[in-house]
Design an enzyme around this catalytic site. Structure first.
Site, mmCIF file in Angstrom:
data_model
loop_
_atom_site.group_PDB
_atom_site.id
_atom_site.type_symbol
_atom_site.label_atom_id
_atom_site.label_comp_id
_atom_site.label_asym_id
_atom_site.label_seq_id
_atom_site.Cartn_x
_atom_site.Cartn_y
_atom_site.Cartn_z
ATOM 1 N NE ARG A 1 40.306 40.648 42.620
ATOM 2 C CZ ARG A 1 41.411 39.993 42.357
ATOM 3 N NH1 ARG A 1 41.360 38.710 42.062
ATOM 4 N NH2 ARG A 1 42.573 40.600 42.363
ATOM 5 C CB SER B 1 42.915 40.032 39.039
ATOM 6 O OG SER B 1 44.047 39.329 38.643
ATOM 7 C CG HIS B 2 42.478 35.907 37.558
ATOM 8 N ND1 HIS B 2 42.823 36.576 38.702
ATOM 9 C CD2 HIS B 2 41.780 34.823 37.964
ATOM 10 C CE1 HIS B 2 42.366 35.918 39.755
ATOM 11 N NE2 HIS B 2 41.729 34.852 39.335
ATOM 12 C CE LYS C 1 45.611 45.433 44.111
ATOM 13 N NZ LYS C 1 46.632 44.400 44.167
ATOM 14 C CG ASP D 1 46.387 39.352 35.198
ATOM 15 O OD1 ASP D 1 47.235 40.200 34.913
ATOM 16 O OD2 ASP D 1 45.889 39.248 36.340
ATOM 17 C CG ASP E 1 45.363 43.117 37.557
ATOM 18 O OD1 ASP E 1 45.454 41.976 37.086
ATOM 19 O OD2 ASP E 1 45.623 43.375 38.749
ATOM 20 C CG ASP F 1 48.543 41.404 38.829
ATOM 21 O OD1 ASP F 1 47.919 40.700 38.012
ATOM 22 O OD2 ASP F 1 48.126 41.651 39.983
ATOM 23 N NE ARG F 2 46.387 36.057 38.617
ATOM 24 C CZ ARG F 2 45.678 35.054 39.068
ATOM 25 N NH1 ARG F 2 45.464 34.007 38.301
ATOM 26 N NH2 ARG F 2 45.165 35.062 40.275
ATOM 27 C CD GLU G 1 51.124 34.839 45.132
ATOM 28 O OE1 GLU G 1 50.461 34.350 46.048
ATOM 29 O OE2 GLU G 1 50.761 35.826 44.492
ATOM 30 C CD GLU G 2 49.358 28.732 42.850
ATOM 31 O OE1 GLU G 2 48.863 28.332 41.790
ATOM 32 O OE2 GLU G 2 48.798 29.551 43.622
ATOM 33 C CE LYS H 1 49.412 38.264 40.694
ATOM 34 N NZ LYS H 1 48.624 38.699 41.835
ATOM 35 N NE ARG I 1 43.039 29.258 43.592
ATOM 36 C CZ ARG I 1 42.309 29.672 42.551
ATOM 37 N NH1 ARG I 1 41.946 28.827 41.619
ATOM 38 N NH2 ARG I 1 41.920 30.923 42.453
HETATM 39 C C1 G16 Z 1 45.571 37.394 43.638
HETATM 40 C C2 G16 Z 1 46.682 37.621 44.616
HETATM 41 C C3 G16 Z 1 47.711 36.554 44.464
HETATM 42 C C4 G16 Z 1 47.075 35.185 44.600
HETATM 43 C C5 G16 Z 1 45.954 35.052 43.603
HETATM 44 C C6 G16 Z 1 45.171 33.769 43.743
HETATM 45 O O1 G16 Z 1 46.061 37.558 42.350
HETATM 46 O O2 G16 Z 1 47.283 38.882 44.418
HETATM 47 O O3 G16 Z 1 48.675 36.759 45.445
HETATM 48 O O4 G16 Z 1 48.014 34.194 44.395
HETATM 49 O O5 G16 Z 1 45.050 36.104 43.776
HETATM 50 O O6 G16 Z 1 44.476 33.808 44.916
HETATM 51 P P1 G16 Z 1 43.366 32.737 45.239
HETATM 52 O O7 G16 Z 1 44.061 31.406 45.154
HETATM 53 O O8 G16 Z 1 42.934 33.091 46.617
HETATM 54 O O9 G16 Z 1 42.281 32.840 44.209
HETATM 55 P P2 G16 Z 1 45.319 38.475 41.323
HETATM 56 O O10 G16 Z 1 46.129 38.361 40.065
HETATM 57 O O11 G16 Z 1 43.934 37.893 41.230
HETATM 58 O O12 G16 Z 1 45.328 39.832 41.942
#
Ligand code: G16
Length: 543
Positions: A22, A113-114, A126, A277, A279, A281-282, A363-364, A376, A496
């Site tokens: 990213r 993603s987000h 990816k 979000d 893409d 998945d969230r 996941e949180e 997800k 975090r």
């Molecule tokens: C990605 C991963 C998730 C992870 C999240 C946050 O989500 O696929 O498994 O929990 O990032 O990661 P970090 O805490 O390293 O920022 P996504 O939705 O961004 O693809």
């Protein structure tokens, strides 16, 4: 049409993070930058000649250009066929679904993603393998290694392919098949959930609001929620995907999904609210004036799984990322099934699902999913909740409160400090590591530190080891403070802090999480010296 071998120089910064590479859009627009990474993927996965690849993205700025480049490179690298979502669009779970359904060699997903999009926003890429899941660390490390020594890439010299009509075209010797972005995914959802029961709920006065955040899930949610399930027109808001998400930050949490939050906490609130979000998945799940934490959502889904058609036989096991609360562990214990604790990143769930060890993962970070795909899945989580609601005929809040009464409540919160100078963020982590010995057995009010460590994970399937996955301060009563650096940001470092405290006493379950966790928050700030070391008085986002 001829294949051109282009001479290039390696870039040193193409290490995939938590979920692929990213970077800011201008970085991807640098000459050869995208091409180098794509060639590094192809060189690492060694596709057999004639293999089929899936390509799609969340539609953000630079999606179309990137797809044209990838198609021409796939043709020059011996692929026989590429399946592309119409307009270059596929949500991440839909891409996973298509890879699995058509048994392709793998897929390339374009998304940050987000993260925000637009000319100055973020972009990402990816690789997902034939199981439909994100490449394992072994593969992402191989890609990074290739990217550091790359000298040439191959690309077909050809005109762009039209991606807006369904059907087949050719690019050199390769077929390009433009597929409907929604139908395969919608069909899979229909096989898992009782659409008739959900339709009866949604046409019987139960009101919902789904915020697609001007991101990829708009067309999916329109088709499924309003089209197939009969939710009132307008139940899906911000449904038109935009290249810059309308200037918003497409992250479904209480801060960034504020349009939805205002509605769900306002007058005449709907019975159910949800968002997904960039893409798709969230997910975020809300009841009327009620927020369900992602950790609780996973636990409730696990506890109610047998009420839902695709899961009536029960679940094999549950997995959660280490910082995710242990609410799901309690359900797994009651069901007498295993619960796995993995590092952050969906890629760690793939092996467990492929081996049949787990059915549900979460996941949180607002991610929930199951073995129906290997990503997800935001809409899947929404449909799971709607199916539970259709069967139980209770409100979201009463389902969650009953859940807490039975299992206890894991109070949970995450504090994000975004855009920190990398040295300062690393300084906090180093300081914490250096404090392990002095912290152990130390008492802070009612909390006593039992152990501190840097989380390390040995994959139970392939025995690969992932170290340094987050600092854990574990207290004797099961409470935890976790410190971790994000692997998805594109500017400086994001630190975090994850906080969790268990409460068995129902009389205290009504407390606000911030009140219940206030002592732990203070302890976390003190022991990390975060404020002094970063100068940040407040986190950027609290979830
Ligand atoms: C990605 C991963 C998730 C992870 C999240 C946050 O989500 O696929 O498994 O929990 O990032 O990661 P970090 O805490 O390293 O920022 P996504 O939705 O961004 O693809």
């Amino acid at each position: 049409m001829s294949i051109r071998t282009v001479t290039t120089q390696p870039f040193s910064d193409q290490k995939p993070g938590t979920s692929g590479l990213r970077k800011k859009v201008p970085t991807f627009q640098k000459q050869h930058y995208l091409e180098n990474f794509v060639q590094s993927i192809f060189d690492s996965i060694s596709p057999p000649s004639g293999a089929t690849l899936v390509v799609g993205g969340d539609g953000r700025f630079f999606n179309r250009e990137a797809i044209q480049t990838i198609l021409k490179m796939a043709a020059a690298n011996g692929f026989g066929q590429v399946l592309v979502g119409r307009g270059g669009i596929l949500s991440t779970p839909a891409a996973s679904c298509v890879i699995r359904k058509y048994k392709t060699y793998g897929g390339i997903i374009l998304s940050a993603s987000h993260n925000p999009g637009g000319p100055d926003g973020d972009f990402g890429i990816k690789y997902n393998g034939s199981n439909g899941g994100p490449a394992t660390e072994t593969v992402t490390e191989a890609i990074f290694a290739k990217s550091k020594v790359i000298t040439t890439y191959r690309i077909l010299e050809a005109a762009d392919v039209s991606l807006d009509q369904l059907g087949e075209t050719t690019l050199g010797n390769m077929k390009v098949k433009v597929i409907d972005s929604v139908s395969d995914y919608a069909e899979l959802m229909e096989s898992l959930f009782d659409f008739a029961a959900i339709r009866a709920l949604l046409t019987g006065g139960f009101k919902i609001k789904f915020d697609a955040m001007h991101a990829v899930n708009g067309p999916y949610a329109k088709e499924i929620l309003e089209g197939r399930l009969g939710a009132a027109a307008g139940s899906v808001m911000n449904a038109v995907p935009l290249e810059d998400f309308g200037g918003g930050h497409p992250d479904p949490n209480l801060t960034y999904a504020h349009d939805l939050v205002d509605i769900v906490y306002g007058k005449d609130a709907p019975d159910f609210g949800a968002a997904s979000d960039g893409d798709g998945d969230r997910n975020m799940i809300l009841g009327k004036r009620f927020f369900v934490t992602p950790s609780d959502s996973l636990a409730v889904i696990a506890a109610n799984a047998t009420l839902v058609r695709g899961y009536t036989k029960g679940i094999a096991g549950v997995a959660r990322s280490m910082p995710t609360s242990a609410a799901a562990d309690r359900v797994a214990k009651a069901l007498n099934i295993p619960c796995y604790e993995t590092p952050t990143g969906w890629k760690f769930f793939g092996n467990l699902m492929d081996a049949g060890k787990v059915t549900l993962c979460g996941e949180e970070s607002f991610g929930t999913g199951s073995d129906h795909v290997r990503e997800k899945d935001g809409l899947w989580a929404v449909l799971f909740w709607l199916n539970i609601l259709a069967v139980r005929k209770q409100s979201v809040e009463s389902i969650v409160r009953e859940h807490w009464a039975k299992y206890g409540r894991n109070f949970y919160s995450r504090y994000d400090y975004e855009g920190l100078p990398t040295e300062e963020a690393n300084g906090v982590m180093t300081h914490l590591r250096d404090s392990f010995a002095s912290l152990t057995d130390k008492q802070f009010g009612k909390y006593t530190v039992a152990t501190c460590d840097d989380f390390s994970y040995t994959d139970p399937v392939d025995a690969s080891v992932s170290k340094n996955q987050g600092i854990r301060i574990l207290f004797s009563d099961g409470s935890r403070i976790i410190f971790r650096l994000s692997g998805t940001g594109t500017e400086g470092a994001t630190l975090r802090v994850y906080l969790e405290a268990y409460e068995a006493d129902v009389a205290r379950h009504h407390l606000d999480a911030q009140d219940a966790l206030k002592d732990l928050i203070q302890i976390g700030l003190n022991i990390s010296e975060l404020i002094v070391r970063t100068g940040r008085q407040q986190p950027t986002v609290i979830t």
